[in-house]
Design an enzyme around this catalytic site. Structure first.
Site, PDB file in Angstrom:
ATOM      1  N   HIS A 155       0.641  -6.214  -2.634  1.00  0.00           N
ATOM      2  CA  HIS A 155       0.880  -4.799  -2.309  1.00  0.00           C
ATOM      3  C   HIS A 155      -0.389  -4.083  -1.852  1.00  0.00           C
ATOM      4  CE1 HIS A 155       5.082  -4.309  -3.878  1.00  0.00           C
ATOM      5  NE2 HIS A 155       4.767  -5.486  -4.395  1.00  0.00           N
ATOM      6  N   ASP A 353      -5.957   1.618   1.475  1.00  0.00           N
ATOM      7  CA  ASP A 353      -4.658   1.544   0.808  1.00  0.00           C
ATOM      8  C   ASP A 353      -3.861   0.430   1.462  1.00  0.00           C
ATOM      9  OD1 ASP A 353      -2.617   2.381  -0.967  1.00  0.00           O
ATOM     10  OD2 ASP A 353      -3.040   4.495  -0.561  1.00  0.00           O
TER      11      ASP A 353
HETATM   12  C1  GDG Z   1       0.752   0.291  -4.357  1.00  0.00           C
HETATM   13  C2  GDG Z   1      -0.273   0.193  -3.222  1.00  0.00           C
HETATM   14  C3  GDG Z   1       1.596   0.401  -1.564  1.00  0.00           C
HETATM   15  C4  GDG Z   1       3.539   9.507  -7.392  1.00  0.00           C
HETATM   16  N1  GDG Z   1       3.410  10.428  -8.344  1.00  0.00           N
HETATM   17  C5  GDG Z   1       4.579  10.451  -9.015  1.00  0.00           C
HETATM   18  C6  GDG Z   1       5.431   9.504  -8.433  1.00  0.00           C
HETATM   19  N2  GDG Z   1       4.768   8.938  -7.438  1.00  0.00           N
HETATM   20  C7  GDG Z   1       5.335   7.909  -6.555  1.00  0.00           C
HETATM   21  C8  GDG Z   1       5.223   8.280  -5.101  1.00  0.00           C
HETATM   22  C9  GDG Z   1       5.333   6.905  -4.441  1.00  0.00           C
HETATM   23  C10 GDG Z   1       4.621   6.003  -5.456  1.00  0.00           C
HETATM   24  O1  GDG Z   1       4.631   6.706  -6.706  1.00  0.00           O
HETATM   25  C11 GDG Z   1       3.176   5.739  -5.072  1.00  0.00           C
HETATM   26  O2  GDG Z   1       3.151   4.752  -4.091  1.00  0.00           O
HETATM   27  P1  GDG Z   1       1.906   4.540  -3.108  1.00  0.00           P
HETATM   28  O3  GDG Z   1       2.345   3.540  -2.091  1.00  0.00           O
HETATM   29  O4  GDG Z   1       1.533   5.841  -2.494  1.00  0.00           O
HETATM   30  O5  GDG Z   1       0.662   4.054  -3.972  1.00  0.00           O
HETATM   31  P2  GDG Z   1       0.366   2.963  -5.170  1.00  0.00           P
HETATM   32  O6  GDG Z   1       0.942   3.405  -6.445  1.00  0.00           O
HETATM   33  O7  GDG Z   1      -1.106   2.776  -5.160  1.00  0.00           O
HETATM   34  O8  GDG Z   1       1.134   1.623  -4.703  1.00  0.00           O
HETATM   35  C12 GDG Z   1       0.228   0.941  -1.984  1.00  0.00           C
HETATM   36  C13 GDG Z   1       2.542   0.346  -2.748  1.00  0.00           C
HETATM   37  O9  GDG Z   1       1.974  -0.353  -3.875  1.00  0.00           O
HETATM   38  C14 GDG Z   1       3.847  -0.351  -2.393  1.00  0.00           C
HETATM   39  O10 GDG Z   1       3.642  -1.636  -1.896  1.00  0.00           O
HETATM   40  O11 GDG Z   1       2.143   1.263  -0.589  1.00  0.00           O
HETATM   41  O12 GDG Z   1      -0.677   0.793  -0.910  1.00  0.00           O
HETATM   42  O13 GDG Z   1      -1.553   0.706  -3.630  1.00  0.00           O
HETATM   43  O14 GDG Z   1       6.661   6.499  -4.342  1.00  0.00           O
HETATM   44  O15 GDG Z   1       6.238   9.174  -4.742  1.00  0.00           O
HETATM   45  N3  GDG Z   1       6.680   9.266  -8.858  1.00  0.00           N
HETATM   46  C15 GDG Z   1       7.131  10.020  -9.908  1.00  0.00           C
HETATM   47  N4  GDG Z   1       6.346  10.962 -10.519  1.00  0.00           N
HETATM   48  C16 GDG Z   1       5.084  11.219 -10.099  1.00  0.00           C
HETATM   49  O16 GDG Z   1       4.394  12.107 -10.659  1.00  0.00           O
HETATM   50  N5  GDG Z   1       8.391   9.812 -10.351  1.00  0.00           N
END
Ligand code: GDG
Length: 447
Positions: A155, A353
């Site tokens: 990821h 990222d």
């Molecule tokens: C890893 C990789 C890759 C955020 N705050 C809350 C919340 N979120 C949700 C967001 C989004 C998810 O969490 C975060 O996803 P990201 O992709 O932005 O980042 P990582 O957590 O670092 O994820 C990344 C991912 O894996 C998938 O392969 O894209 O590059 O680092 O969905 O909306 N959700 C809730 N409460 C929050 O306060 N429920």
């Protein structure tokens, strides 16, 4: 049809509030739509290493979890995974630390995962292993006689070999990945980095490994529906009411140094310095739920952000306006989508990222008739697809400050045009296409 078995470090049990994170969002969708078994750590610590694997079943998904001991957690999770691999794979080599005991703990937990998973497997299973915590798992499963197809998806970014080489066990990491039938990455650039690493480690005599780029997406219609429904809810109405007609810029990131928040806050301060006429007209809302808070680097970044917020607000705020609203709070996903829909600008500026789902969610959450503008780091995987964003280098504070001004000033027609192009890109490669593409490629690897 063969059963799907997903394995990840942490699993999201039904009815538990999910810790924010992109991996869980993706795996949960694949598991819900296909049924099957999801195996991983419960998130609990326990001194009892003989406790049986806990099994729960809900809506066609079996959840199998084990606990870790404090020592396993310290060495494997805090140590090797999140103080060695995480910073290094994000090219943040100044944060990288290494200790042989951490690596021993990493290997031991992977052996434990294999030993606990193997008895749960059935002959027709397809096994899908997720992320950097579990790179050695296929080798361990094979050593136990498991013959079913095993795929791996990373990821986070895969670093160039000259960066990976800082890790004393870099060659083992690359060799362990060759035990999978398929190794998937977020982007072709990551896939190329791995291939360069293979060529280096095996000096022209590399085993055949199937690799592919499978950029993760979002469930576009689900986000559109969530965002629309959230606009009528109390938390979103209260947030909008609190703006008193001012325009909103929003950031949503796990509190992680890879997300570039300190740099973003500095750029925003610079924007306020240079754009005195806009000052009282906007508010920057940053939602940053705590994550890995027991690791020193994470508590340090938290302190730095608290100081930066205090400095900017202290310097610019007035009795009826504060420039930054900074919250370490976890919100329901739908509420976040509503906050995003209410914003005129979304800002996503990670230093690196793998993909970044928040950027994609921001686009889908917008009202197509009057969409907000997205500012996006060129160093996020998502920048390969979302070329309708205002692309910035997150280290270039002047550039980011100018992008904030440009995003707020962007005319409606341009916003609509960029939004339509990005939404079309999101639909081409959504969450379903991601897991179908990966599972199809595992099947093709082992007909
Ligand atoms: C890893 C990789 C890759 C955020 N705050 C809350 C919340 N979120 C949700 C967001 C989004 C998810 O969490 C975060 O996803 P990201 O992709 O932005 O980042 P990582 O957590 O670092 O994820 C990344 C991912 O894996 C998938 O392969 O894209 O590059 O680092 O969905 O909306 N959700 C809730 N409460 C929050 O306060 N429920």
């Amino acid at each position: 049809m063969s059963r799907l078995v997903c394995v990840s470090n942490r699993i999201t049990l039904p009815r538990r509030t999910a810790a924010p994170g992109g991996l869980a969002v993706g795996v949960l969708a694949a598991m819900r739509d296909n049924g099957g078994l999801w195996f991983g750590w419960s998130g609990e610590l326990s001194a009892d290493t003989t406790a049986p694997t806990a099994i729960t079943e809900r809506d066609g998904v079996r959840y199998a979890t084990i606990d870790l001991t404090q020592m396993q957690y310290d060495r494997y999770y805090k140590g090797f995974c999140n103080t060695s691999l995480w910073p290094l794979f994000h090219y943040l080599s100044d944060r990288f630390r290494y200790d042989h005991e951490w690596h021993d703990g990493y290997l031991a937990v992977n052996r434990l995962f294999a030993a606990r998973l193997a008895p749960l497997l059935e002959p027709g299973d397809r096994i899908w292993v997720h992320d950097y915590h579990l790179i050695p798992l296929a080798r361990e499963l094979r050593a136990l006689g498991v013959t079913q197809p095993i795929g791996f998806f990373l990821h986070i970014p895969f670093p160039h070999i000259e960066v990976l080489r800082l890790l004393p066990v870099a060659a083992e990491i690359i060799r362990d990945l060759t035990h999978y039938d398929l190794v998937g990455f977020q982007t072709e650039a990551d896939e190329r980095s791995f291939r360069a690493g293979l060529a280096r480690v095996y000096a022209g005599d590399a085993p055949r490994v199937r690799t592919g780029a499978f950029p993760i997406g979002i469930d576009v219609d689900a986000v559109i529906a969530e965002a629309g429904a959230a606009m009528r809810t109390d938390p979103v109405r209260r947030m909008i009411g609190g703006l008193l007609g001012r325009r909103l810029m929003i950031g949503v990131d796990r509190l992680d140094y890879s997300k570039g928040l300190v740099e973003r806050f500095s750029a925003y301060q610079r924007f306020l310095e240079r754009n005195a006429e806009l000052r009282r007209k906007l508010i920057y809302l940053q939602i940053a739920p705590l994550s890995r808070d027991d690791i020193q680097a994470y508590s340090q970044i938290r302190q730095a952000l608290e100081q930066a917020t205090g400095r900017t607000n202290g310097r610019f705020a007035d009795t009826d306006w504060t420039p930054i609203r900074y919250l370490n709070k976890n919100f329901p996903h739908g509420t976040l989508m509503g906050f995003m829909r209410a914003a005129q600008v979304g800002i996503v500026t990670p230093l690196r990222d793998g993909m970044n789902l928040v950027a994609k969610e921001f686009v889908a959450a917008q009202d197509p008739a009057d969409p907000g503008a997205l500012i996006l780091s060129s160093l996020a995987g998502a920048a390969h697809e979302l070329d309708g964003a205002v692309i910035v280098n997150p280290y270039d504070l002047r550039g980011v400050a100018q992008a904030v001004a440009a995003a707020f000033a962007m005319p409606l027609a341009e916003r609509q045009q960029r939004h339509a192009a990005m939404l079309a890109a999101l639909r081409r490669r959504d969450l379903h296409a991601w897991y179908r593409g990966f599972l199809g490629a595992i099947d093709a690897a082992r007909p």
